[in-house]
Write a protein that holds these residues in place. Structure first.
Motif, PDB file in Angstrom:
ATOM      1  N   TRP A 159     -27.356  26.805 -33.375  1.00  0.00           N
ATOM      2  CA  TRP A 159     -27.794  27.600 -34.517  1.00  0.00           C
ATOM      3  C   TRP A 159     -27.242  29.020 -34.441  1.00  0.00           C
ATOM      4  CZ3 TRP A 159     -29.208  24.811 -38.298  1.00  0.00           C
ATOM      5  CH2 TRP A 159     -29.993  23.664 -38.121  1.00  0.00           C
ATOM      6  N   GLU A 160     -26.964  29.491 -33.229  1.00  0.00           N
ATOM      7  CA  GLU A 160     -26.431  30.837 -33.081  1.00  0.00           C
ATOM      8  C   GLU A 160     -25.043  30.986 -33.705  1.00  0.00           C
ATOM      9  OE1 GLU A 160     -29.664  30.122 -30.403  1.00  0.00           O
ATOM     10  OE2 GLU A 160     -27.774  29.028 -30.728  1.00  0.00           O
ATOM     11  N   ALA A 161     -24.360  29.862 -33.923  1.00  0.00           N
ATOM     12  CA  ALA A 161     -23.055  29.921 -34.584  1.00  0.00           C
ATOM     13  C   ALA A 161     -23.182  30.194 -36.072  1.00  0.00           C
ATOM     14  CB  ALA A 161     -22.290  28.614 -34.361  1.00  0.00           C
ATOM     15  N   ALA A 162     -24.418  30.130 -36.600  1.00  0.00           N
ATOM     16  CA  ALA A 162     -24.690  30.394 -38.018  1.00  0.00           C
ATOM     17  C   ALA A 162     -23.800  29.551 -38.922  1.00  0.00           C
ATOM     18  CB  ALA A 162     -24.523  31.873 -38.334  1.00  0.00           C
ATOM     19  N   PRO A 163     -23.948  28.218 -38.865  1.00  0.00           N
ATOM     20  CA  PRO A 163     -23.110  27.367 -39.725  1.00  0.00           C
ATOM     21  C   PRO A 163     -23.418  27.588 -41.206  1.00  0.00           C
ATOM     22  CG  PRO A 163     -24.857  26.087 -38.698  1.00  0.00           C
ATOM     23  CD  PRO A 163     -24.893  27.434 -38.057  1.00  0.00           C
ATOM     24  N   ILE A 164     -22.386  27.588 -42.000  1.00  0.00           N
ATOM     25  CA  ILE A 164     -22.505  27.721 -43.451  1.00  0.00           C
ATOM     26  C   ILE A 164     -21.964  26.435 -44.061  1.00  0.00           C
ATOM     27  CG2 ILE A 164     -21.895  29.076 -45.485  1.00  0.00           C
ATOM     28  CD1 ILE A 164     -21.267  31.403 -43.558  1.00  0.00           C
ATOM     29  N   ALA A 165     -22.827  25.662 -44.668  1.00  0.00           N
ATOM     30  CA  ALA A 165     -22.425  24.391 -45.273  1.00  0.00           C
ATOM     31  C   ALA A 165     -22.181  24.578 -46.761  1.00  0.00           C
ATOM     32  CB  ALA A 165     -23.513  23.333 -45.048  1.00  0.00           C
ATOM     33  N   TYR A 166     -21.139  23.977 -47.257  1.00  0.00           N
ATOM     34  CA  TYR A 166     -20.841  24.091 -48.674  1.00  0.00           C
ATOM     35  C   TYR A 166     -20.248  22.781 -49.183  1.00  0.00           C
ATOM     36  CZ  TYR A 166     -16.044  24.974 -47.084  1.00  0.00           C
ATOM     37  OH  TYR A 166     -14.823  24.874 -46.478  1.00  0.00           O
ATOM     38  N   LEU A 167     -20.417  22.556 -50.473  1.00  0.00           N
ATOM     39  CA  LEU A 167     -19.950  21.338 -51.125  1.00  0.00           C
ATOM     40  C   LEU A 167     -18.699  21.631 -51.937  1.00  0.00           C
ATOM     41  CD1 LEU A 167     -23.387  20.061 -52.452  1.00  0.00           C
ATOM     42  CD2 LEU A 167     -22.192  19.267 -50.419  1.00  0.00           C
ATOM     43  N   ALA A 168     -17.815  20.646 -51.987  1.00  0.00           N
ATOM     44  CA  ALA A 168     -16.644  20.777 -52.845  1.00  0.00           C
ATOM     45  C   ALA A 168     -17.097  20.740 -54.303  1.00  0.00           C
ATOM     46  CB  ALA A 168     -15.651  19.648 -52.567  1.00  0.00           C
ATOM     47  N   PRO A 169     -16.593  21.639 -55.153  1.00  0.00           N
ATOM     48  CA  PRO A 169     -17.024  21.651 -56.557  1.00  0.00           C
ATOM     49  C   PRO A 169     -16.630  20.375 -57.280  1.00  0.00           C
ATOM     50  CG  PRO A 169     -15.122  23.076 -56.220  1.00  0.00           C
ATOM     51  CD  PRO A 169     -15.573  22.647 -54.863  1.00  0.00           C
ATOM     52  N   ARG A 170     -17.511  19.973 -58.204  1.00  0.00           N
ATOM     53  CA  ARG A 170     -17.292  18.803 -59.059  1.00  0.00           C
ATOM     54  C   ARG A 170     -17.116  17.515 -58.265  1.00  0.00           C
ATOM     55  NH1 ARG A 170     -14.344  22.927 -61.013  1.00  0.00           N
ATOM     56  NH2 ARG A 170     -12.469  22.148 -59.993  1.00  0.00           N
ATOM     57  N   THR A 171     -17.743  17.444 -57.099  1.00  0.00           N
ATOM     58  CA  THR A 171     -17.727  16.221 -56.300  1.00  0.00           C
ATOM     59  C   THR A 171     -19.134  15.642 -56.291  1.00  0.00           C
ATOM     60  OG1 THR A 171     -15.972  17.104 -54.891  1.00  0.00           O
ATOM     61  CG2 THR A 171     -17.182  15.207 -54.067  1.00  0.00           C
ATOM     62  N   LYS A 172     -19.293  14.450 -56.886  1.00  0.00           N
ATOM     63  CA  LYS A 172     -20.623  13.892 -57.050  1.00  0.00           C
ATOM     64  C   LYS A 172     -21.191  13.361 -55.736  1.00  0.00           C
ATOM     65  CE  LYS A 172     -23.236  10.733 -60.012  1.00  0.00           C
ATOM     66  NZ  LYS A 172     -23.157   9.724 -61.096  1.00  0.00           N
ATOM     67  N   ARG A 173     -20.401  12.586 -55.010  1.00  0.00           N
ATOM     68  CA  ARG A 173     -20.862  12.015 -53.742  1.00  0.00           C
ATOM     69  C   ARG A 173     -19.813  12.278 -52.662  1.00  0.00           C
ATOM     70  NH1 ARG A 173     -22.336   7.922 -57.432  1.00  0.00           N
ATOM     71  NH2 ARG A 173     -24.590   7.585 -57.564  1.00  0.00           N
ATOM     72  N   PRO A 174     -19.785  13.477 -52.108  1.00  0.00           N
ATOM     73  CA  PRO A 174     -18.773  13.783 -51.086  1.00  0.00           C
ATOM     74  C   PRO A 174     -19.012  12.989 -49.810  1.00  0.00           C
ATOM     75  CG  PRO A 174     -20.379  15.548 -51.219  1.00  0.00           C
ATOM     76  CD  PRO A 174     -20.683  14.616 -52.357  1.00  0.00           C
ATOM     77  N   MET A 175     -17.932  12.605 -49.171  1.00  0.00           N
ATOM     78  CA  MET A 175     -18.020  11.867 -47.911  1.00  0.00           C
ATOM     79  C   MET A 175     -18.289  12.792 -46.730  1.00  0.00           C
ATOM     80  SD  MET A 175     -17.622   8.608 -48.472  1.00  0.00           S
ATOM     81  CE  MET A 175     -17.010   7.897 -46.949  1.00  0.00           C
ATOM     82  N   THR A 176     -17.989  14.084 -46.899  1.00  0.00           N
ATOM     83  CA  THR A 176     -18.211  15.047 -45.825  1.00  0.00           C
ATOM     84  C   THR A 176     -18.794  16.329 -46.397  1.00  0.00           C
ATOM     85  OG1 THR A 176     -15.955  15.933 -46.012  1.00  0.00           O
ATOM     86  CG2 THR A 176     -16.324  14.152 -44.419  1.00  0.00           C
ATOM     87  N   LEU A 177     -19.463  17.072 -45.535  1.00  0.00           N
ATOM     88  CA  LEU A 177     -19.999  18.386 -45.866  1.00  0.00           C
ATOM     89  C   LEU A 177     -19.204  19.407 -45.074  1.00  0.00           C
ATOM     90  CD1 LEU A 177     -22.245  20.051 -47.287  1.00  0.00           C
ATOM     91  CD2 LEU A 177     -23.610  19.750 -45.211  1.00  0.00           C
ATOM     92  N   ARG A 178     -18.467  20.242 -45.787  1.00  0.00           N
ATOM     93  CA  ARG A 178     -17.626  21.227 -45.124  1.00  0.00           C
ATOM     94  C   ARG A 178     -18.470  22.329 -44.470  1.00  0.00           C
ATOM     95  NH1 ARG A 178     -12.961  20.172 -43.539  1.00  0.00           N
ATOM     96  NH2 ARG A 178     -12.341  22.346 -43.752  1.00  0.00           N
ATOM     97  N   LEU A 179     -17.978  22.842 -43.339  1.00  0.00           N
ATOM     98  CA  LEU A 179     -18.710  23.848 -42.581  1.00  0.00           C
ATOM     99  C   LEU A 179     -17.823  25.044 -42.269  1.00  0.00           C
ATOM    100  CD1 LEU A 179     -20.571  21.662 -39.918  1.00  0.00           C
ATOM    101  CD2 LEU A 179     -21.556  22.676 -41.969  1.00  0.00           C
ATOM    102  N   GLY A 180     -18.417  26.209 -42.334  1.00  0.00           N
ATOM    103  CA  GLY A 180     -17.821  27.421 -41.811  1.00  0.00           C
ATOM    104  C   GLY A 180     -18.796  28.033 -40.820  1.00  0.00           C
ATOM    105  N   TYR A 181     -18.325  28.963 -39.992  1.00  0.00           N
ATOM    106  CA  TYR A 181     -19.165  29.525 -38.936  1.00  0.00           C
ATOM    107  C   TYR A 181     -18.995  31.035 -38.879  1.00  0.00           C
ATOM    108  CZ  TYR A 181     -18.640  24.639 -37.507  1.00  0.00           C
ATOM    109  OH  TYR A 181     -18.588  23.282 -37.504  1.00  0.00           O
ATOM    110  N   ALA A 182     -20.126  31.717 -38.689  1.00  0.00           N
ATOM    111  CA  ALA A 182     -20.060  33.146 -38.427  1.00  0.00           C
ATOM    112  C   ALA A 182     -19.607  33.413 -36.995  1.00  0.00           C
ATOM    113  CB  ALA A 182     -21.418  33.796 -38.684  1.00  0.00           C
ATOM    114  N   GLU A 183     -19.940  32.488 -36.076  1.00  0.00           N
ATOM    115  CA  GLU A 183     -19.539  32.604 -34.666  1.00  0.00           C
ATOM    116  C   GLU A 183     -18.854  31.303 -34.247  1.00  0.00           C
ATOM    117  OE1 GLU A 183     -19.791  35.316 -32.974  1.00  0.00           O
ATOM    118  OE2 GLU A 183     -21.092  36.460 -34.329  1.00  0.00           O
TER     119      GLU A 183
END
Length: 276
Positions: A159-183
């Protein structure tokens, strides 16, 4: 109806996979020692494979917005999916034909020696599919962070990495959830996970998983209770409120804008896909 069948498949996937492996062994022996029997089995097995492939495609649409509480793991687990079971079963049949042909060629001393080498990648792929289906890998939310397991490795995100999850726009059922990290330096890869910046969402509602991750990033005081029934009820109540959802999305969007390298998150509402 598809949901009920998928739930039963997941619940009894170990027995189903064992029966599929036994059927594949029987077909391989028939191809090797009784070709006439194998010819009679061809059309029925082809119909079964077609049915399994169809079920795999249909069950891919099932993305429940819920977690599973397992007594052996302190955390919230995404439910196992049925489609890997159907996919593994459908691949076992052609593999059995291939192995049976190799066995027959070996008995008749007509085996070309590089042939087993050429066939080994297919055997490895099918073995990995069976392992994935057997274990039911998925994302896990634990008190210490998020974990995604694969057949060949794991991705560990504290949790200390502060993951940021986001969805691809206009994707109804994405196969993956993209992640970015503050750390990002805190993220660990064990073995050979498929990706360092994605979680599987072929078995769970991606918006629900994204909101849950964002909630625990923003509320560290609740992390130690992850895995308990009381915390699960509290989390569902929190995520069911539109204000809480909107706040989580706004925080995620602000952090993405600050990072400057993560696309804007989707603003589609959390939906319940049913219990699977």
């Amino acid at each position: 109806m598809i949901g009920i069948i998928s739930v039963a498949t997941v619940r009894h996937r170990h027995r189903i996979l064992l029966l599929g492996a036994l059927m594949a062994c029987g077909n391989a022996l028939a191809v090797s020692f009784a070709p006439s029997v194998a010819q009679h089995l061809f059309l029925p097995l082809l119909a079964i494979v077609f049915a399994w492939v169809t079920m795999a495609i249909l069950s891919l649409r099932i993305r429940p917005a819920r977690f599973v509480l397992a007594p052996q793991v302190r955390g919230f687990l995404t439910p196992a999916a049925a489609w890997p079971v159907y996919l593994a079963l459908s691949c076992l049949v052609p593999l059995s034909v291939q192995l049976g042909a190799l066995m027959r060629a070996g008995r008749q001393e007509d085996l070309w020696w590089p042939e087993p080498i050429f066939d080994s990648p297919w055997l490895i792929i099918v073995a990995l599919l069976v392992v994935e289906a057997w274990r039911g890998h998925g994302a896990q939310l634990r008190p210490e962070g998020v974990r995604q397991s694969y057949a060949l490795g794991s991705l560990v995100i504290p949790w200390e990495a502060a993951p940021i999850a986001y969805l691809a726009p206009r994707t109804k059922r994405p196969m993956t959830l993209r992640l970015g990290y503050a750390e990002p330096q805190l993220v660990r890869r064990i073995g050979f996970p498929l990706s360092r910046h994605a979680l599987r969402t072929d078995n769970v509602d991606a918006t629900f998983l994204s909101a849950a991750i964002q909630h625990y990033v923003d509320h560290p005081e609740h992390r130690t209770a992850i895995g308990t029934q009381e915390e699960y009820r509290r989390l569902l109540a929190e995520l069911s409120g539109s204000d809480g959802q909107q706040q989580a999305r706004e925080v995620g969007t602000d952090r993405q804008a600050d990072a400057g390298r993560i696309p804007q998150a989707s603003t589609s509402p959390i939906t319940r896909s049913g219990d699977v």
